[in-house]
Design a protein around this motif. Structure first.
Motif, PDB file in Angstrom:
ATOM      1  N   ALA A 507       0.808  -1.216   0.000  1.00 62.66           N
ATOM      2  CA  ALA A 507       0.000   0.000   0.000  1.00 62.66           C
ATOM      3  C   ALA A 507       0.839   1.262   0.000  1.00 62.66           C
ATOM      4  N   ASP A 508       2.179   1.112   0.132  1.00 67.81           N
ATOM      5  CA  ASP A 508       3.041   2.290   0.082  1.00 67.81           C
ATOM      6  C   ASP A 508       4.334   1.913  -0.629  1.00 67.81           C
ATOM      7  N   LEU A 509       5.195   2.895  -0.802  1.00 68.31           N
ATOM      8  CA  LEU A 509       6.428   2.685  -1.567  1.00 68.31           C
ATOM      9  C   LEU A 509       7.325   1.645  -0.909  1.00 68.31           C
ATOM     10  N   THR A 510       7.486   1.755   0.386  1.00 71.26           N
ATOM     11  CA  THR A 510       8.379   0.830   1.093  1.00 71.26           C
ATOM     12  C   THR A 510       7.908  -0.606   0.945  1.00 71.26           C
ATOM     13  N   ALA A 511       6.595  -0.805   1.087  1.00 73.33           N
ATOM     14  CA  ALA A 511       6.055  -2.158   0.971  1.00 73.33           C
ATOM     15  C   ALA A 511       6.221  -2.693  -0.448  1.00 73.33           C
ATOM     16  N   MET A 512       6.015  -1.859  -1.444  1.00 75.88           N
ATOM     17  CA  MET A 512       6.179  -2.288  -2.838  1.00 75.88           C
ATOM     18  C   MET A 512       7.624  -2.698  -3.113  1.00 75.88           C
ATOM     19  N   MET A 513       8.570  -1.910  -2.619  1.00 72.57           N
ATOM     20  CA  MET A 513       9.994  -2.215  -2.840  1.00 72.57           C
ATOM     21  C   MET A 513      10.367  -3.532  -2.156  1.00 72.57           C
ATOM     22  N   LYS A 514       9.928  -3.707  -0.937  1.00 73.01           N
ATOM     23  CA  LYS A 514      10.260  -4.945  -0.215  1.00 73.01           C
ATOM     24  C   LYS A 514       9.636  -6.160  -0.898  1.00 73.01           C
ATOM     25  N   SER A 515       8.412  -6.022  -1.383  1.00 69.30           N
ATOM     26  CA  SER A 515       7.743  -7.150  -2.046  1.00 69.30           C
ATOM     27  C   SER A 515       8.495  -7.559  -3.302  1.00 69.30           C
TER      28      SER A 515
END
Length: 550
Positions: A507-515
């Protein structure tokens, strides 16, 4: 100094324009005053002729009264008495108008009704009223009015006699001998009225002639005075205009001299057709043009949109300061310039004075600094800073529009082996070739960036559905199959790819990068040379691509 000079030129031109306007208005005023006075004089003369005509009507009506009354006395016919009364109404109508106009505050409608009863033409009545009220104290006019009023006594005597004749007729039939004394008295009254009529007519005619002469003299005198004054004023204004023109030419010559020796390129262009009227030597060298070659300032803009925006700003604000724009010289070579412009009057024409400063080196340095700050020096791809800025922008847009996008993390398999065995130079060449092949696989507006080391990322911003992502990943691995020749060695390339999608994988940039990063490591753990979805809800299809060996 140039600003003060151009302001002086504009002020001088404005003064000249005002003087010409004064002369034009002066002569226009003379014409208008002459026409107005002529119109008034013609109206007065027309009113005088109307009074002469009215006197004829009055005289005829008076005679008709006498003869109608004499016939009535002899024949006792009612028609003759009616004729008398009709003629009497003409006389009394004119008297009503005169008596009303004699008042200090006359009722003009009552006066008009009286003149109409006196059978005067309706178009003449207002002029007759104006002549009576405006000129009643002129000696001849006042004398004529006095004669007119003196006739009232005789008309009243005539009315009294008419009443006696009517009473005699009503008393019963009488012979001619009985009525003759009354008829004789009637003609005596008529004899007394005749000199008054003659005197009124002659006095009124003399007044009309004198009034006409006075109006003509006054008209010619007034026009002569106006013309003399206009000649004197015009002569003075023309002399002042000539002096101003001389000062204007001297000021313009001074302006040209100042601009010629200015340390910057200086140009004066006419607003109407953008023709260059003056360019100093610095400007000629900057634009590689010859003096008087008919060039237009609009020809030197790289973008016509920039030119139009600048002209609109000048029209609204009359000046611009430090306006940065791309220009080109007569040979088509482009450069960056900082432009300051001011609307001026030059030789009486609206023009634009422009000072230029070539800032091409500074702009190139700025662009180079920007490129270095946001691009990877080895591969030329956008670096981590630019990627994060683009990702932040896309993420904000997608959240507003409820759109989708995806991240694809790539890691070059066994890159450390190549780097250790063949050296860092070989590793750099390998990374450059990987960057080139990734560029070929990704189209605008998708973005390829190098995060650092052997890590790359692809931002898929358009139509990021599973089918498109599958096609991109497959195309990338197919593009890596051909070995890279480095120092005589054929080096094989494979990549491991992890894919995350918004919004289901973060739902945010950090989560997208980690995924995406976790999915990429699963691809490595699955034997490399494959791609994995973040949630593993869509397993990667089997690939029949065989990676070459180093």
């Amino acid at each position: 100094m140039a600003d003060a000079t151009q302001l002086a030129l504009g002020s001088a031109t404005a003064v000249n324009s005002r003087r010409l306007i004064v002369i034009a208005w002066l002569f226009s005023a003379i014409v208008l005053v002459t026409l107005a006075f002529s119109y008034y004089g013609i109206g007065i003369l027309g009113a005088g002729r109307a009074y002469v005509g009215g006197e004829g009507l009055w005289s005829k009506a008076q005679k008709d009264m006498v003869y109608a009354l004499a016939r009535y006395a002899s024949g006792h016919r009612a028609a003759d008495r009616d004729a008398y009364l009709a003629s009497r109404a003409v006389i009394l109508g004119d008297r009503q108008a005169r008596l009303e106009l004699d008042k200090s505050a006359p009722d003009l409608d009552v006066a008009r009704a009286g003149f109409r009863a006196g059978r005067n033409h309706p178009d003449d009545i207002d002029g007759m009223i104006r002549l009576f009220t405006d000129f009643r104290h002129v000696p001849d006019i006042g004398k004529a009015i006095g004669i007119w009023a003196a006739a009232d006594h005789e008309i009243d005597q005539l009315d009294a006699l008419a009443a006696r004749i009517h009473a005699a007729v009503q008393a019963g039939p009488r012979g001619e001998a009985d009525m003759q004394p009354l008829i004789d008295e009637l003609f005596v009254i008529n004899q007394r009225l005749r000199p008054l009529e003659d005197a009124f007519s002659s006095t009124l005619g003399e007044a009309a002639r004198k009034t006409q002469l006075a109006l003509i003299v006054l008209l010619f005198t007034g026009v002569s005075v106006f013309l003399l004054a206009a000649f004197v004023i015009s002569t003075r204004l023309v002399r002042q205009n000539a002096a101003t023109e001389m000062a204007l030419r001297q000021g313009e010559a001074q302006l040209r001299g100042l601009l010629q020796f200015a340390p910057l390129p200086m140009i004066i262009a006419r607003i109407a057709d953008r023709s260059i009227l003056f360019a100093n030597d610095h400007a000629l060298r900057q634009f590689k043009m010859a003096t008087g070659d008919g060039a237009r300032s609009s020809d030197f803009y790289v973008s016509l949109d920039d030119r139009d925006i600048l002209m609109r700003h000048l029209q609204e604000h009359r000046s611009v300061d430090d306006w940065e724009v791309r220009l080109k010289d007569a040979h088509g070579d482009a450069f960056w310039a900082s432009m300051s412009s001011q609307c001026i009057l030059y030789y009486g024409e609206p023009c634009v004075l422009t000072a230029l400063s070539n800032i091409d080196v500074r702009k190139r340095n700025q662009q180079d600094l920007h490129r270095r700050a946001f691009h990877d020096e080895l591969t030329g791809l956008p670096n981590r800073a630019m990627f994060m800025a683009s990702l932040d922008q896309i993420f904000a847009q997608m959240r507003t529009d409820e759109g989708v996008f995806a991240l694809m993390f790539l890691d070059v398999d066994r890159f450390k082996v190549v780097n250790d065995e063949l050296g860092h130079g070989a590793g750099d060449k390998l990374l450059q070739e990987v960057a080139n092949r990734l560029r070929a696989c990704v189209a605008q507006p998708d973005l390829v960036a190098r995060l650092g080391g052997d890590e790359f990322v692809i931002l898929v911003a358009a139509q990021a559905d599973a089918g498109k992502l599958h096609d991109i990943a497959t195309a990338i691995m197919a593009a890596m199959l051909e070995p890279v020749l480095i120092d005589g060695h054929g080096v094989g390339i494979t990549v491991s790819i992890g894919i995350s999608r918004y919004p289901q994988d973060g739902a945010d940039l950090t989560a997208m990068m980690k995924s995406a990063d976790r999915a990429m490591y699963r691809a490595k753990e699955s034997g490399r040379n494959n791609f994995q979805w973040c949630a593993c809800d869509e397993p990667a299809p089997p690939l029949e691509l065989e990676a070459p060996l180093a």
